[in-house]
Design a protein around this motif. Sequence first.
Motif, mmCIF file in Angstrom:
data_model
loop_
_atom_site.group_PDB
_atom_site.id
_atom_site.type_symbol
_atom_site.label_atom_id
_atom_site.label_comp_id
_atom_site.label_asym_id
_atom_site.label_seq_id
_atom_site.Cartn_x
_atom_site.Cartn_y
_atom_site.Cartn_z
ATOM 1 N N ALA A 46 -27.563 16.346 -26.773
ATOM 2 C CA ALA A 46 -27.066 17.415 -25.909
ATOM 3 C C ALA A 46 -28.053 18.566 -25.875
ATOM 4 N N PHE A 48 -21.485 15.022 -30.402
ATOM 5 C CA PHE A 48 -22.897 14.861 -30.050
ATOM 6 C C PHE A 48 -23.712 14.543 -31.295
ATOM 7 N N ALA A 101 -20.138 11.926 -23.150
ATOM 8 C CA ALA A 101 -20.348 11.637 -24.571
ATOM 9 C C ALA A 101 -19.279 10.702 -25.123
#
Length: 126
Positions: A66, A83, A54
Amino acid sequence: GLHVFLKAKLVNGIDYFLKLTDFEKSLESSDFLITGEGCLDAQTLQGKAPMGVAKLAMARKIPVFAFAGSVSSADLPQLREIFDVILPISNKPMDLDEALLITAANLSRTAIELGNLMAAVSLCSE
């Protein structure tokens, strides 16, 4: 002992793996990144694989989705900084044994819903 006798080095696992696999090159042609983990929580934030991929995607302004078997509500604010979208794959409370038995079905269902969402957003932007 390995350091003394074999000159071994202690390295961050995900950083080493991403460099070894030239992961950043894969991101050059990526529009988004999907990653996942059994449980997104404080340990994730300490440098586990989803965090490592990420961070590289974030540096390139690539959206990160995610998937997780469970998500720690206590750590959700910090996870949302990393995320772009967090999707728990479970659709009802269940114990770990049951969750493991239906992981494939849960992942498939969640992936289909993410695809449907992306298609809908794409249609809206035309």
